[in-house]
Design a protein around this motif. Structure first.
Motif, PDB file in Angstrom:
ATOM      1  N   GLY A  24       0.859  -1.819   0.275  1.00  0.00           N
ATOM      2  CA  GLY A  24      -0.326  -0.020  -0.038  1.00  0.00           C
ATOM      3  C   GLY A  24       0.798   1.514  -0.184  1.00  0.00           C
ATOM      4  N   MET A  25       1.942   1.134  -0.597  1.00  0.00           N
ATOM      5  CA  MET A  25       3.053   2.273  -0.646  1.00  0.00           C
ATOM      6  C   MET A  25       3.177   2.910  -2.112  1.00  0.00           C
ATOM      7  N   PHE A  26       2.791   2.505  -2.935  1.00  0.00           N
ATOM      8  CA  PHE A  26       3.519   2.572  -4.048  1.00  0.00           C
ATOM      9  C   PHE A  26       2.383   4.424  -4.478  1.00  0.00           C
ATOM     10  N   GLU A  27       1.115   4.200  -4.039  1.00  0.00           N
ATOM     11  CA  GLU A  27       0.118   5.074  -4.170  1.00  0.00           C
ATOM     12  C   GLU A  27       0.713   6.381  -3.623  1.00  0.00           C
ATOM     13  N   THR A  28       2.109   6.437  -2.547  1.00  0.00           N
ATOM     14  CA  THR A  28       2.121   7.686  -1.696  1.00  0.00           C
ATOM     15  C   THR A  28       3.187   8.075  -2.696  1.00  0.00           C
ATOM     16  N   ILE A  29       3.607   7.536  -4.197  1.00  0.00           N
ATOM     17  CA  ILE A  29       4.687   7.628  -4.910  1.00  0.00           C
ATOM     18  C   ILE A  29       4.248   8.903  -5.037  1.00  0.00           C
ATOM     19  N   PRO A  30       4.657  10.429  -5.629  1.00  0.00           N
ATOM     20  CA  PRO A  30       3.985  11.679  -6.302  1.00  0.00           C
ATOM     21  C   PRO A  30       4.396  11.182  -7.961  1.00  0.00           C
ATOM     22  N   LEU A  31       3.336  11.080  -8.541  1.00  0.00           N
ATOM     23  CA  LEU A  31       3.278  11.082  -9.960  1.00  0.00           C
ATOM     24  C   LEU A  31       4.070  11.402 -10.201  1.00  0.00           C
ATOM     25  N   ALA A  32       4.436  12.683 -10.056  1.00  0.00           N
ATOM     26  CA  ALA A  32       6.353  13.273 -10.632  1.00  0.00           C
ATOM     27  C   ALA A  32       6.976  12.119 -11.276  1.00  0.00           C
ATOM     28  N   GLN A  33       6.971  11.981  -9.884  1.00  0.00           N
ATOM     29  CA  GLN A  33       8.456  10.478  -9.110  1.00  0.00           C
ATOM     30  C   GLN A  33       8.020   9.626 -10.729  1.00  0.00           C
ATOM     31  N   ARG A  34       6.729   8.837  -9.818  1.00  0.00           N
ATOM     32  CA  ARG A  34       6.269   7.441 -10.806  1.00  0.00           C
ATOM     33  C   ARG A  34       6.479   7.844 -12.087  1.00  0.00           C
ATOM     34  N   THR A  35       6.355   9.064 -12.928  1.00  0.00           N
ATOM     35  CA  THR A  35       6.117   9.100 -14.410  1.00  0.00           C
ATOM     36  C   THR A  35       7.485   9.601 -14.927  1.00  0.00           C
ATOM     37  N   GLU A  36       9.154   9.823 -14.397  1.00  0.00           N
ATOM     38  CA  GLU A  36      10.516   9.869 -14.097  1.00  0.00           C
ATOM     39  C   GLU A  36      10.741   8.654 -14.780  1.00  0.00           C
ATOM     40  N   VAL A  37      10.459   7.856 -13.291  1.00  0.00           N
ATOM     41  CA  VAL A  37      10.769   6.027 -13.030  1.00  0.00           C
ATOM     42  C   VAL A  37      10.121   5.206 -14.714  1.00  0.00           C
ATOM     43  N   GLU A  38       8.932   5.438 -15.040  1.00  0.00           N
ATOM     44  CA  GLU A  38       8.091   4.932 -16.350  1.00  0.00           C
ATOM     45  C   GLU A  38       9.537   5.197 -17.505  1.00  0.00           C
ATOM     46  N   ALA A  39      10.166   6.381 -17.519  1.00  0.00           N
ATOM     47  CA  ALA A  39      11.423   6.593 -18.441  1.00  0.00           C
ATOM     48  C   ALA A  39      12.254   5.938 -18.381  1.00  0.00           C
ATOM     49  N   TRP A  40      12.442   5.347 -17.252  1.00  0.00           N
ATOM     50  CA  TRP A  40      13.541   4.100 -17.292  1.00  0.00           C
ATOM     51  C   TRP A  40      13.949   2.980 -17.191  1.00  0.00           C
ATOM     52  N   SER A  51      12.143   1.689   1.024  1.00  0.00           N
ATOM     53  CA  SER A  51      11.531   2.412   2.457  1.00  0.00           C
ATOM     54  C   SER A  51      11.831   2.158   3.072  1.00  0.00           C
ATOM     55  N   ILE A  52      11.606   3.320   4.304  1.00  0.00           N
ATOM     56  CA  ILE A  52      12.389   3.386   5.735  1.00  0.00           C
ATOM     57  C   ILE A  52      10.639   3.061   6.570  1.00  0.00           C
ATOM     58  N   GLU A  53      10.520   2.715   7.397  1.00  0.00           N
ATOM     59  CA  GLU A  53       9.151   2.447   8.395  1.00  0.00           C
ATOM     60  C   GLU A  53       9.661   4.043   9.024  1.00  0.00           C
ATOM     61  N   ASP A  54       8.462   5.151   8.764  1.00  0.00           N
ATOM     62  CA  ASP A  54       7.882   6.404   9.646  1.00  0.00           C
ATOM     63  C   ASP A  54       8.490   7.482   8.808  1.00  0.00           C
ATOM     64  N   GLU A  55       9.386   6.780   7.547  1.00  0.00           N
ATOM     65  CA  GLU A  55       9.390   8.114   6.268  1.00  0.00           C
ATOM     66  C   GLU A  55       8.828   7.595   4.767  1.00  0.00           C
ATOM     67  N   GLY A  56       8.554   6.224   4.871  1.00  0.00           N
ATOM     68  CA  GLY A  56       8.077   6.141   3.366  1.00  0.00           C
ATOM     69  C   GLY A  56       8.758   5.496   2.609  1.00  0.00           C
ATOM     70  N   VAL A  57       7.953   5.737   1.020  1.00  0.00           N
ATOM     71  CA  VAL A  57       8.859   5.439   0.367  1.00  0.00           C
ATOM     72  C   VAL A  57      10.405   6.787   0.149  1.00  0.00           C
ATOM     73  N   VAL A  58      11.715   5.978  -0.062  1.00  0.00           N
ATOM     74  CA  VAL A  58      12.705   7.885  -0.408  1.00  0.00           C
ATOM     75  C   VAL A  58      13.490   7.629  -1.259  1.00  0.00           C
ATOM     76  N   CYS A  59      13.620   6.564  -1.875  1.00  0.00           N
ATOM     77  CA  CYS A  59      14.135   6.344  -3.193  1.00  0.00           C
ATOM     78  C   CYS A  59      13.471   5.345  -4.015  1.00  0.00           C
ATOM     79  N   ALA A  60      14.265   5.458  -5.717  1.00  0.00           N
ATOM     80  CA  ALA A  60      13.213   4.263  -6.309  1.00  0.00           C
ATOM     81  C   ALA A  60      14.647   4.495  -7.437  1.00  0.00           C
ATOM     82  N   TYR A  61      15.298   3.615  -7.990  1.00  0.00           N
ATOM     83  CA  TYR A  61      16.561   3.062  -8.434  1.00  0.00           C
ATOM     84  C   TYR A  61      16.147   2.560  -9.877  1.00  0.00           C
ATOM     85  N   SER A  62      17.104   2.305 -10.526  1.00  0.00           N
ATOM     86  CA  SER A  62      16.968   0.892 -11.920  1.00  0.00           C
ATOM     87  C   SER A  62      18.947   0.887 -12.048  1.00  0.00           C
TER      88      SER A  62
END
Length: 169
Positions: A24-40, A51-62
């Motif tokens: 249930g964390m994917f939806e918390t990622i801002p749309l702008a960042q999800r769109t950027e990740v789709e380009a990868w 993700s880190i507890e109490d901080e949510g999703v902290v990064c994406a990587y490819s």
């Protein structure tokens, strides 16, 4: 899907989109960042998140595997010999298509977003497929249906075992 652990008493998850959707964390990622990740993904990368507890999703990587230079030629030669080539991958569709096209594969021969159990069922199904013929007659007259599976990860081990020939890379 990924791994979970604990660092300094905080739960940490690292994994793919499927894991973060299940949590249930994917939806918390801002749309702008999800769109950027789709380009990868369109460039052939597999996407992961942390993700880190109490901080949510902290990064994406490819991460991306570069096909070996001779791969496209090998696939071309195998097809010329009459072999049916399929690509089975857990990667998302865009990533799979990008890599598959680079290898000279047709889109309909590329199966993506598969779990290990789905790969296993597909390989087992290939071996069992008698193309609608009479199973008793096929015992005596049909050519044997041999399946070779190449896999590069631990999650491919069940499929490698079920195939007539399993090649672990």
């Amino acid at each position: 899907e990924g791994v979970e652990g604990s660092i300094d008493g905080k739960k940490v998850y690292v994994g793919n989109e499927r894991l973060f959707r299940r949590l249930g964390m994917f939806e918390t990622i801002p749309l702008a960042q999800r769109t950027e990740v789709e380009a990868w993904e369109a460039m052939g990368g597999s996407i992961g998140y942390m993700s880190i507890e109490d901080e949510g999703v902290v990064c994406a990587y490819s991460v991306a595997d570069a096909p070996r230079p001779e791969s496209a030629q090998v696939i071309k030669e195998l097809k010329a010999m009459g072999m049916n080539i399929k690509m089975l991958t857990g990667d998302k569709r865009k990533t799979a298509i990008s890599i598959g096209e680079e290898l000279g594969m047709n889109e309909e021969d590329i199966m993506s977003e598969l779990l290990p159990s789905q790969k296993l069922n597909f390989i087992a199904g290939l071996k069992a497929d008698t193309k609608g013929s009479n199973p008793l007659l096929s015992l005596f007259f049909a050519k044997p249906r041999l399946v070779l599976m190449c896999g590069d990860g631990v999650n491919d081990a069940p499929s490698l075992v079920v195939a007539n020939v399993g090649v672990a890379m």
